[in-house]
Design a protein around this motif. Sequence first.
Motif, PDB file in Angstrom:
ATOM      1  N   SER A 122       3.129 -15.120   6.459  1.00  0.00           N
ATOM      2  CA  SER A 122       3.385 -14.716   7.845  1.00  0.00           C
ATOM      3  C   SER A 122       4.713 -13.963   7.960  1.00  0.00           C
ATOM      4  O   SER A 122       5.186 -13.692   9.055  1.00  0.00           O
ATOM      5  CB  SER A 122       3.422 -15.955   8.754  1.00  0.00           C
ATOM      6  N   SER A 123       5.289 -13.610   6.819  1.00  0.00           N
ATOM      7  CA  SER A 123       6.590 -12.935   6.794  1.00  0.00           C
ATOM      8  C   SER A 123       6.490 -11.505   7.322  1.00  0.00           C
ATOM      9  O   SER A 123       5.446 -10.859   7.231  1.00  0.00           O
ATOM     10  CB  SER A 123       7.124 -12.908   5.364  1.00  0.00           C
ATOM     11  N   HIS A 124       7.619 -11.011   7.818  1.00  0.00           N
ATOM     12  CA  HIS A 124       7.681  -9.597   8.204  1.00  0.00           C
ATOM     13  C   HIS A 124       7.462  -8.699   6.988  1.00  0.00           C
ATOM     14  O   HIS A 124       7.033  -7.554   7.124  1.00  0.00           O
ATOM     15  CB  HIS A 124       9.035  -9.283   8.854  1.00  0.00           C
ATOM     16  N   LEU A 125       7.705  -9.234   5.790  1.00  0.00           N
ATOM     17  CA  LEU A 125       7.512  -8.443   4.571  1.00  0.00           C
ATOM     18  C   LEU A 125       6.037  -8.172   4.305  1.00  0.00           C
ATOM     19  O   LEU A 125       5.678  -7.102   3.804  1.00  0.00           O
ATOM     20  CB  LEU A 125       8.137  -9.162   3.370  1.00  0.00           C
ATOM     21  N   SER A 126       5.161  -9.129   4.645  1.00  0.00           N
ATOM     22  CA  SER A 126       3.722  -8.883   4.479  1.00  0.00           C
ATOM     23  C   SER A 126       3.260  -7.818   5.459  1.00  0.00           C
ATOM     24  O   SER A 126       2.456  -6.936   5.114  1.00  0.00           O
ATOM     25  CB  SER A 126       2.926 -10.175   4.650  1.00  0.00           C
ATOM     26  N   ASP A 127       3.763  -7.870   6.689  1.00  0.00           N
ATOM     27  CA  ASP A 127       3.439  -6.822   7.665  1.00  0.00           C
ATOM     28  C   ASP A 127       3.912  -5.461   7.156  1.00  0.00           C
ATOM     29  O   ASP A 127       3.188  -4.460   7.240  1.00  0.00           O
ATOM     30  CB  ASP A 127       4.106  -7.115   9.009  1.00  0.00           C
ATOM     31  N   ALA A 128       5.123  -5.435   6.616  1.00  0.00           N
ATOM     32  CA  ALA A 128       5.694  -4.172   6.135  1.00  0.00           C
ATOM     33  C   ALA A 128       4.863  -3.600   4.991  1.00  0.00           C
ATOM     34  O   ALA A 128       4.592  -2.392   4.946  1.00  0.00           O
ATOM     35  CB  ALA A 128       7.138  -4.385   5.682  1.00  0.00           C
ATOM     36  N   GLU A 129       4.443  -4.464   4.055  1.00  0.00           N
ATOM     37  CA  GLU A 129       3.668  -3.977   2.909  1.00  0.00           C
ATOM     38  C   GLU A 129       2.332  -3.388   3.347  1.00  0.00           C
ATOM     39  O   GLU A 129       1.943  -2.296   2.913  1.00  0.00           O
ATOM     40  CB  GLU A 129       3.415  -5.114   1.923  1.00  0.00           C
ATOM     41  N   VAL A 130       1.641  -4.095   4.224  1.00  0.00           N
ATOM     42  CA  VAL A 130       0.316  -3.638   4.656  1.00  0.00           C
ATOM     43  C   VAL A 130       0.426  -2.347   5.467  1.00  0.00           C
ATOM     44  O   VAL A 130      -0.372  -1.419   5.287  1.00  0.00           O
ATOM     45  CB  VAL A 130      -0.392  -4.754   5.450  1.00  0.00           C
ATOM     46  N   ILE A 131       1.398  -2.279   6.350  1.00  0.00           N
ATOM     47  CA  ILE A 131       1.588  -1.057   7.140  1.00  0.00           C
ATOM     48  C   ILE A 131       1.950   0.117   6.236  1.00  0.00           C
ATOM     49  O   ILE A 131       1.408   1.226   6.380  1.00  0.00           O
ATOM     50  CB  ILE A 131       2.668  -1.270   8.217  1.00  0.00           C
ATOM     51  N   ALA A 132       2.861  -0.122   5.278  1.00  0.00           N
ATOM     52  CA  ALA A 132       3.265   0.949   4.363  1.00  0.00           C
ATOM     53  C   ALA A 132       2.088   1.428   3.518  1.00  0.00           C
ATOM     54  O   ALA A 132       1.958   2.626   3.242  1.00  0.00           O
ATOM     55  CB  ALA A 132       4.405   0.463   3.464  1.00  0.00           C
ATOM     56  N   LEU A 133       1.228   0.499   3.108  1.00  0.00           N
ATOM     57  CA  LEU A 133       0.053   0.860   2.321  1.00  0.00           C
ATOM     58  C   LEU A 133      -0.892   1.748   3.122  1.00  0.00           C
ATOM     59  O   LEU A 133      -1.358   2.787   2.642  1.00  0.00           O
ATOM     60  CB  LEU A 133      -0.654  -0.420   1.866  1.00  0.00           C
ATOM     61  N   ALA A 134      -1.171   1.353   4.357  1.00  0.00           N
ATOM     62  CA  ALA A 134      -2.038   2.181   5.213  1.00  0.00           C
ATOM     63  C   ALA A 134      -1.416   3.550   5.433  1.00  0.00           C
ATOM     64  O   ALA A 134      -2.101   4.582   5.364  1.00  0.00           O
ATOM     65  CB  ALA A 134      -2.263   1.482   6.552  1.00  0.00           C
ATOM     66  N   TYR A 135      -0.108   3.569   5.700  1.00  0.00           N
ATOM     67  CA  TYR A 135       0.599   4.825   5.955  1.00  0.00           C
ATOM     68  C   TYR A 135       0.518   5.737   4.727  1.00  0.00           C
ATOM     69  O   TYR A 135       0.253   6.933   4.844  1.00  0.00           O
ATOM     70  CB  TYR A 135       2.054   4.522   6.295  1.00  0.00           C
ATOM     71  N   ARG A 136       0.727   5.166   3.541  1.00  0.00           N
ATOM     72  CA  ARG A 136       0.731   5.998   2.338  1.00  0.00           C
ATOM     73  C   ARG A 136      -0.641   6.618   2.090  1.00  0.00           C
ATOM     74  O   ARG A 136      -0.749   7.771   1.679  1.00  0.00           O
ATOM     75  CB  ARG A 136       1.168   5.172   1.125  1.00  0.00           C
ATOM     76  N   ILE A 137      -1.712   5.843   2.327  1.00  0.00           N
ATOM     77  CA  ILE A 137      -3.052   6.404   2.138  1.00  0.00           C
ATOM     78  C   ILE A 137      -3.259   7.600   3.058  1.00  0.00           C
ATOM     79  O   ILE A 137      -3.684   8.678   2.622  1.00  0.00           O
ATOM     80  CB  ILE A 137      -4.124   5.322   2.410  1.00  0.00           C
TER      81      ILE A 137
END
Length: 416
Positions: free
Chosen positions: A131-146
Amino acid sequence: MKIERPRGTRDFLPDEMEKRRAIEAVMRRIAESYGYREIATPTFEHLELFTIKSGEGIVEELYAFKDKGGRDLALRPELTAPVMRLFVNECSVMPRPLRFYYFANCFRYERPQKGRYREFWQFGVELIGSSSHLSDAEVIALAYRIMDELNLDFELHIGHVGLLRHLLKDIEEDRASKIMRLIDKKDVEGLSSYLREINAPEELAEKIYALIELTGSRDVLVEASRLIPDFDMSHMEKLCDVLDSMNVNYVIDLGIARGLDYYTGVVFEAYAKHGLGAQKQICGGGSYRLTHLFGGEDVPSTGFALGFDRIAEICEITPPQKPVIVVVNVGFEGEAFRIAEELRKQGFRVVTDVMERNIRKQFSYANDINASFAVVVGKREIESGRYTLKNMVTGEHYELSFEELVKHLSREAQLP
């Protein structure tokens, strides 16, 4: 009698399929570079899997049916619930977090329109266990990079449903859910009417209107803190810090509601700027809790789904093309087939004649399919061990041994 395809479905010819596979390959490559691994779930599930989180009303939007044993089943309308079922059934003791991705077709019974079909495809990821902000950051960054690597012209919006839920904490659950759905649909008129209907306090209504209008840079979070001073904004602040360090461009949009009750925190959506009209959303996701509904422990998760069909419509990716080589048979079918097979083993795309055409018609067909080269296999070639290679673009001819032929074609086709 001519049978048409079912309404809301599509046929894909080779050019379109090659483009779709090229887009899919980019998505898979990037997801795997983040450590995500592919999973797959059944095309149909027990109907209860979808009604347990969305209510019986969703049945009207599903392809629901009874099987021969009288069991209520449905074609999957999305992938998050099936993935959570899989997690509860198969993965609950695996080390966390779990990183999964999927690519599959889904089905919804709704009115077809541009960018919206009854059979459609989703590419998505689920990060399970944090539930960390880091998990949110990783998933958002992954979507953004695609989306960025596919050269899409898009805008990423990030919000937090916790703010709205905090405002609505004293409202009955059913009413709060309806308010969230109206906000998700951007139906301001309907929202205003409903708030009057339930006699919502004027101060609450004003705060809701003010909150959903807050859009812009991360400075918006300061305004939100003034509006709802007892809400802890540190999760969003830390998330923005990480995204800023990764050069992810985003808009804070506190009017994102996502419309589904299982979202609990950060939510995000991406919109195409051109080419899709009203159906411009190409990505949606956020943090949620679902596993407890399916008999598991309460586990936090974060994920997203990309609208693959909409992305395919606006993406201008050029699929890699292997040149086509036609083996022209001059009365020696077996030898032509053998040579073609040897060339295929070397990595070439090779076509042989299966229509028993004469040599002129075989060359004509090679032109029709835009073949790059033709290899002639006839009596002279078999006796000499040297094959005639014709460049179908330049018209040049070469007499080459098989080893020379492979080297020449590899060089021309830029194969390793």
